[in-house]
Design an enzyme around this catalytic site. Structure first.
Site, PDB file in Angstrom:
ATOM      1  N   LYS A  93       7.577  28.042  50.147  1.00 54.91           N
ATOM      2  CA  LYS A  93       6.263  28.661  50.327  1.00 54.91           C
ATOM      3  C   LYS A  93       6.452  29.958  51.087  1.00 54.91           C
ATOM      4  O   LYS A  93       7.118  29.982  52.130  1.00 54.91           O
ATOM      5  CB  LYS A  93       5.349  27.716  51.132  1.00 54.91           C
ATOM      6  CG  LYS A  93       3.949  28.271  51.346  1.00 54.91           C
ATOM      7  CD  LYS A  93       3.045  27.979  50.166  1.00 54.91           C
ATOM      8  CE  LYS A  93       1.791  28.831  50.140  1.00 54.91           C
ATOM      9  NZ  LYS A  93       1.989  30.171  49.495  1.00 54.91           N
ATOM     10  N   GLN A 114      10.244  32.458  57.586  1.00 56.23           N
ATOM     11  CA  GLN A 114       9.187  31.650  56.979  1.00 56.23           C
ATOM     12  C   GLN A 114       9.498  30.158  57.093  1.00 56.23           C
ATOM     13  O   GLN A 114       8.591  29.336  57.295  1.00 56.23           O
ATOM     14  CB  GLN A 114       9.058  32.037  55.499  1.00 56.23           C
ATOM     15  CG  GLN A 114       7.761  31.579  54.844  1.00 56.23           C
ATOM     16  CD  GLN A 114       6.594  32.507  55.137  1.00 56.23           C
ATOM     17  OE1 GLN A 114       6.714  33.700  55.024  1.00 56.23           O
ATOM     18  NE2 GLN A 114       5.460  31.954  55.521  1.00 56.23           N
ATOM     19  N   LYS A 129      10.524  33.539  50.133  1.00 58.85           N
ATOM     20  CA  LYS A 129       9.881  34.858  50.151  1.00 58.85           C
ATOM     21  C   LYS A 129      10.304  35.602  48.901  1.00 58.85           C
ATOM     22  O   LYS A 129      11.400  35.375  48.384  1.00 58.85           O
ATOM     23  CB  LYS A 129      10.336  35.650  51.387  1.00 58.85           C
ATOM     24  CG  LYS A 129       9.420  36.805  51.740  1.00 58.85           C
ATOM     25  CD  LYS A 129       8.242  36.335  52.567  1.00 58.85           C
ATOM     26  CE  LYS A 129       7.246  37.433  52.806  1.00 58.85           C
ATOM     27  NZ  LYS A 129       6.228  37.013  53.792  1.00 58.85           N
ATOM     28  N   GLY A 168       0.491  36.398  49.015  1.00 57.56           N
ATOM     29  CA  GLY A 168       0.578  37.839  49.267  1.00 57.56           C
ATOM     30  C   GLY A 168       1.383  38.180  50.506  1.00 57.56           C
ATOM     31  O   GLY A 168       1.766  37.320  51.299  1.00 57.56           O
ATOM     32  N   ASP A 169       1.665  39.454  50.657  1.00 58.96           N
ATOM     33  CA  ASP A 169       2.293  40.033  51.853  1.00 58.96           C
ATOM     34  C   ASP A 169       2.026  41.534  51.734  1.00 58.96           C
ATOM     35  O   ASP A 169       1.057  41.936  51.056  1.00 58.96           O
ATOM     36  CB  ASP A 169       3.799  39.705  51.885  1.00 58.96           C
ATOM     37  CG  ASP A 169       4.449  39.983  53.242  1.00 58.96           C
ATOM     38  OD1 ASP A 169       4.301  39.161  54.158  1.00 58.96           O
ATOM     39  OD2 ASP A 169       5.090  41.051  53.409  1.00 58.96           O
ATOM     40  N   THR A 213      -4.649  35.170  58.714  1.00 56.36           N
ATOM     41  CA  THR A 213      -3.503  35.604  59.521  1.00 56.36           C
ATOM     42  C   THR A 213      -3.984  36.327  60.780  1.00 56.36           C
ATOM     43  O   THR A 213      -3.530  36.031  61.897  1.00 56.36           O
ATOM     44  CB  THR A 213      -2.555  36.501  58.705  1.00 56.36           C
ATOM     45  OG1 THR A 213      -2.290  35.862  57.455  1.00 56.36           O
ATOM     46  CG2 THR A 213      -1.267  36.761  59.448  1.00 56.36           C
ATOM     47  N   ASN A 244      -4.363  43.932  55.611  1.00 54.69           N
ATOM     48  CA  ASN A 244      -5.023  42.624  55.715  1.00 54.69           C
ATOM     49  C   ASN A 244      -4.934  42.031  57.119  1.00 54.69           C
ATOM     50  O   ASN A 244      -5.942  41.628  57.700  1.00 54.69           O
ATOM     51  CB  ASN A 244      -4.409  41.666  54.679  1.00 54.69           C
ATOM     52  CG  ASN A 244      -4.903  40.246  54.869  1.00 54.69           C
ATOM     53  OD1 ASN A 244      -4.281  39.450  55.565  1.00 54.69           O
ATOM     54  ND2 ASN A 244      -6.045  39.939  54.298  1.00 54.69           N
ATOM     55  N   SER A 381      -2.912  28.921  53.543  1.00 54.39           N
ATOM     56  CA  SER A 381      -2.395  28.784  52.172  1.00 54.39           C
ATOM     57  C   SER A 381      -2.139  27.311  51.849  1.00 54.39           C
ATOM     58  O   SER A 381      -2.434  26.842  50.748  1.00 54.39           O
ATOM     59  CB  SER A 381      -1.085  29.551  52.014  1.00 54.39           C
ATOM     60  OG  SER A 381      -1.314  30.923  51.769  1.00 54.39           O
TER      61      SER A 381
END
Ligand code: NDP
Ligand code: 2IT
Length: 449
Positions: A93, A114, A129, A168-169, A213, A244, A381
């Site tokens: 993830k 992550q 990732k 997303g990132d 986030t 974001n 998420s």
């Protein structure tokens, strides 16, 4: 700087030998290994069976060609990546980043971080990732769509609800997730909503994922401040970035009584002593997709735009770096400390250099590392995956409540772990050890994997 335990030196040497030219990955590994000396002193079994060596080696790394056609009919080529780092706790993830600086070392550092971040959430998700060196800036919607479709044509072979769930990132928001989900659905002829998160509300997204986030980082800092009987109320806050994470950090800080006086993008920063007008930032960044310089142009008197400057020159009580890796250097940290900063919450992944972290900690500044403080995005998420699996849709309040509880638990876990390992208040150590122990226990139970 923390010394590396001598038993772990060969581990780091081997990681360096195997991954040449990847300074960010080495930086992330070194920071975690520096925390693990205390773990193997207490629980030597964790140094057995090459467990730490295995954790530093991604399970799978995929690199692929992404051909696409621009609006002028020219063929363009980018490189795509997915690093599936660790699946001991659940399906891989982690987000997808579109930025010209993306390379395998960047994706590997992000996948490594992550893995521990996801463990800290307490939810069943492994670490991964992905991304591409594609630059979405200045591209039309049609170009972004064609790129996303080509990227997903290859990526679709490697992901799945039970295998790997991207999100997303940097450079990947609702628009890109929509195009990628649309292509995945066509290729599979199957509506597998849980294969991507960060989806729009009209096709299986979760309420509060967009905000998660930034809100989560703010909750984490709120808990950290509370340990010293402090709060956001009346505090002067500086946020870097205006994407974001930055936008929803500014929103929650405002709700908790703080005033954000500056934010930035890669061209410069804006200073507004009356408090940043968030509706205007949203209009500029989320709707028009323009530069932050527009803010000062539209607002006029009383606001300043400093081209090429660093936002860390602005005096503040609380700093919340929310742009990118290594954006806050030792020099910036010294300036912030001189200006009286009391707390730092990392919304971005690894935004502070090792030097900067050291300076903050030596000066007694409360420091929340990204892998704990920005975990609210991936945690929400995982809540989106839960909703998709049960074909349910929760209210905003219910989802935000879960997020707030998760962030409080991560805070407490990091604080208690730091205390248990003899370093009270060291959230870096607490996050690294607590995340590591979760992953290590699962890996031990699964045999030599
Ligand atoms: P966005 O693309 O929405 O925004 C990124 C912001 O950071 C923009 O303002 C951008 O400016 C700035 N920025 C990006 N790269 C650079 C750079 N090399 N130098 C200076 N400024 C830069 O991304 P997000 O807000 O999603 O991500 C921000 C950070 O938060 C990243 O580190 C990401 O990994 C991390 N993160 C994101 C999560 C999420 O849910 N989205 C979850 C956890 C962490 P410009 O437009 O000029 O490039
Ligand atoms: O760095 C991160 O945690 C993210 N970009 C979010 C990952 C996710 O799967 O939601």
């Amino acid at each position: 700087m923390t010394q590396l335990d001598e038993k772990l030196e060969p581990v780091l040497d081997e990681v360096a030998r195997r991954n040449p030219g990847e300074p960010e990955f080495l930086q992330a590994v070194r920071e975690v290994l520096e925390s693990l000396g205390r773990v193997i002193a207490k629980r030597p079994e964790y140094a057995d069976d090459a467990l730490i060596e295995r954790i530093c080696e991604p399970e799978r790394q995929i690199i692929f060609r992404v051909p696409w056609i621009d609006d002028k009919g020219r063929v363009c080529i980018n490189r795509g990546f997915r690093v599936q780092f660790n699946s001991a706790l659940g399906p891989y993830k982690g987000g997808i980043r579109f930025h010209p600086s993306v390379n395998v070392g960047i994706i590997k550092f992000l996948g490594f971080e992550q893995t521990f971040k996801n463990a800290l959430t307490g939810l069943p998700i492994g670490g991964g990732k992905g991304g591409s060196d594609f630059d979405p800036k200045g591209r039309s919607d049609a170009e972004v769509m064609r790129f996303c479709q080509s990227f997903m044509t290859e990526l679709s072979r490697h992901i799945g609800v039970y295998t790997d769930v991207p999100a997303g990132d940097i450079g990947v928001g609702g628009r890109e997730i929509g195009y990628m989900f649309g292509q995945y659905k066509r290729l599979r002829n199957s509506y597998e909503a849980g294969v991507l998160t960060g989806k729009g509300l009209s096709y299986g997204g979760s309420r509060a994922r967009t905000e998660a986030t930034g809100y989560g980082n703010t909750y984490f800092v709120q808990s950290m401040l509370a340990t010293q009987d402090q709060s956001f109320d009346g505090k002067r806050v500086v946020v870097s970035g205006s994407g974001n994470v930055a936008i929803y950090t500014m929103e929650k800080v405002g709700m908790l009584g703080g005033t954000v006086v500056a934010c930035s993008d890669s061209n410069g920063y804006v200073l507004d002593e009356n408090g940043i007008d968030l509706d205007l930032v949203k209009e500029i960044k989320e709707v028009r997709r323009e530069r932050i310089a527009e803010y000062a142009r539209i607002k006029g008197t009383g606001t300043h735009y400093i081209a090429g400057g660093t936002v860390w020159d602005v005096p503040c009580d609380i700093a919340m770096p929310s742009a990118t890796q290594n954006e806050l250097t030792g020099k910036d940290a010294r300036k912030l400390v001189r200006n009286g900063v009391m707390a730092v919450g990392e919304g971005a992944n690894m935004p502070s250099t090792p030097d900067a972290i050291h300076i903050f900690q030596q000066a007694g500044v409360m420091f929340a590392p990204g892998k704990a403080a920005n975990a609210g995005g991936v945690a929400t998420s995982a809540l989106e995956m839960q909703q998709n699996a049960s074909r349910d849709s929760w209210t905003f309040e219910q989802t935000e409540q879960r997020l707030a509880t998760i962030m409080r638990n991560i805070h407490d876990t990091c604080a208690e772990t730091a205390e248990e390992y003899g370093a009270p208040g060291d959230y870096v150590l607490g996050a690294n050890i607590a995340g590591f122990v979760c992953v290590a226990e699962a890996m031990e139970a699964l045999g030599v994997i």
